[in-house]
Design a protein around this motif. Structure first.
Motif, short mmCIF file in Angstrom:
data_model
loop_
_atom_site.label_atom_id
_atom_site.label_comp_id
_atom_site.label_asym_id
_atom_site.label_seq_id
_atom_site.Cartn_x
_atom_site.Cartn_y
_atom_site.Cartn_z
N HIS B 84 0.83 -1.21 0.00
CA HIS B 84 0.00 0.00 0.00
C HIS B 84 0.87 1.26 0.00
O HIS B 84 0.66 2.18 -0.77
N ARG B 85 1.87 1.27 0.88
CA ARG B 85 2.76 2.42 1.02
C ARG B 85 3.65 2.60 -0.21
O ARG B 85 3.90 3.70 -0.66
N THR B 88 0.43 1.33 -3.98
CA THR B 88 -0.94 1.86 -4.13
C THR B 88 -0.99 3.38 -3.95
O THR B 88 -1.55 4.08 -4.80
N THR B 89 -0.42 3.89 -2.87
CA THR B 89 -0.51 5.34 -2.65
C THR B 89 0.18 6.11 -3.77
O THR B 89 -0.32 7.13 -4.22
N ASN B 90 1.33 5.59 -4.23
CA ASN B 90 2.07 6.29 -5.29
C ASN B 90 1.33 6.32 -6.62
O ASN B 90 1.47 7.27 -7.39
N VAL B 92 -2.35 4.98 -7.22
CA VAL B 92 -3.79 5.21 -7.15
C VAL B 92 -4.11 6.57 -6.53
O VAL B 92 -4.93 7.33 -7.05
N ASP B 93 -3.45 6.89 -5.42
CA ASP B 93 -3.72 8.19 -4.79
C ASP B 93 -3.34 9.33 -5.73
O ASP B 93 -4.09 10.31 -5.87
N GLU B 94 -2.19 9.21 -6.36
CA GLU B 94 -1.75 10.29 -7.25
C GLU B 94 -2.66 10.44 -8.46
O GLU B 94 -3.03 11.55 -8.84
N LEU B 97 -7.23 9.66 -6.70
CA LEU B 97 -7.69 10.44 -5.55
C LEU B 97 -7.48 11.94 -5.78
O LEU B 97 -8.40 12.75 -5.58
N LYS B 98 -6.28 12.30 -6.23
CA LYS B 98 -5.99 13.72 -6.45
C LYS B 98 -6.94 14.34 -7.46
O LYS B 98 -7.36 15.48 -7.32
N HIS B 150 -5.40 -4.97 -3.54
CA HIS B 150 -4.47 -3.89 -3.90
C HIS B 150 -4.13 -3.92 -5.38
O HIS B 150 -4.14 -2.89 -6.05
N CYS B 153 -6.78 -2.49 -7.75
CA CYS B 153 -6.83 -1.02 -7.81
C CYS B 153 -5.81 -0.48 -8.81
O CYS B 153 -6.09 0.43 -9.58
#
Lengths: 203, 203
Positions: B84-85, B88-90, B92-94, B97-98, B150, B153
């Motif tokens: 996830h760290r 995924t965050t790098n 999916v969040d980028e 989410l953004k 994960h 996604c």
């Protein structure tokens, strides 16, 4: 492990050295890792805590029904996730980790956020403890251990406003009196002593 | 829940609205929350997954010995924590989410890091699956669910380099064929369709 009266030896692992023998035990290369007699290896804080309760159920630290265990685990997530994110990283990482890793000055905005957020968490502990003997119910559980572990890190900095949160303070005094916890409170960071009251159960 | 053949209704909760009735069910104000018949409330993803296995053990998704459960949980932490760290965050969040939260342009450095890191995780899946039927051993487990959650996604973005990682791809094809997972692959973000091969088990 002390709560379960399990004997163990502690070994220091400098995880940042990424030692090959250690990576073979735990490819994630982090601590804690438990090596059992017979060389079974158990890795990861969450897996390890659950394993100890599975393997050595006396006394049970997660509870004896599915519903009781869910409440313990909800609170473990609360402290290991929410409290950690909202308080521990803002105070402990800024004030201690940055200093030791020489990562520059603490971020005063983060410290302000941590100092504000901690009140809400101490209120929540107070609210729980008003109705219950321990955080997750009438039995001491891993939820108490998780909460006290995080609070003791912040308390090492002298940053827990105990006087404004008497019910939380009373619960934490009981935690400090437990033999298992007293050992942990003896741990010091070289060159960075805790406040005098830190290990005192009558603080 | 589908793996355990449990019937359930899904309800949407807009957690950012901080609805009072929902906060009373879960003071952490996040999802998932399970409401059982009889109004028992189970909160928190970790507590909920463990609760389902405690309460409805057929089929067991965490394994049947303390050691097997420790291996499942180690891998759940691997994917929910490390993957996830690092991935995924790098990605999916980028990228997603953004965009939806109107938080500005994706950070290209983060995306590069995520695209590099994913190779290491796909290699690790390949390494595990070479010796085992499923990720944590010879039984399907919650480790497979966590890893596939994960990966799906990231796969929704078309960012999983499957062709360079055939063993991981073969495992993921088996995941996609499971009825429980097929339902989930039918979920789409309005206005942001996945690649054509996304839900196809013969991709």
């Amino acid at each position: 492990m002390s709560e379960k009266k399990l004997q163990f030896d502690m070994r220091l692992e400098k995880v940042w050295e990424r030692r090959e023998d250690f990576m073979a035990m735990n490819p994630a290369c982090d601590v804690p890792v438990l090596e059992e007699p017979g060389h079974t290896i158990i890795c990861d804080a969450y897996a390890l805590a659950e394993y100890l309760d599975d393997k050595y159920p006396e006394p049970q630290l997660y509870g004896d029904t599915a519903e009781a265990r869910a409440e313990v685990r909800r609170l473990v997530s609360w402290f290991d996730g929410k409290f950690h994110r909202e308080v521990t990283t803002n105070l402990v990482d800024e004030k201690i980790l940055k200093r030791f890793l020489k990562m520059g000055e603490p971020n005063s905005e983060a410290i302000r956020a941590g100092s504000t957020n901690i009140h809400y968490h101490l209120d929540y502990i107070g609210w729980l403890i008003e109705e219950r003997q321990w955080l997750a119910g009438d039995r001491f559980s891993y939820a108490d251990i998780s909460a006290a572990a995080h609070l003791s890190c912040v308390d090492y900095l002298g940053d827990v406003p105990w006087e404004e949160h008497r019910p939380a303070k009373e619960w934490y005094a009981r935690m400090k009196s437990r033999p298992s916890f007293r050992e942990i409170l003896g741990d010091h960071i070289p060159g960075y002593p805790p406040p005098e009251y830190y290990a005192d159960p009558d603080f």
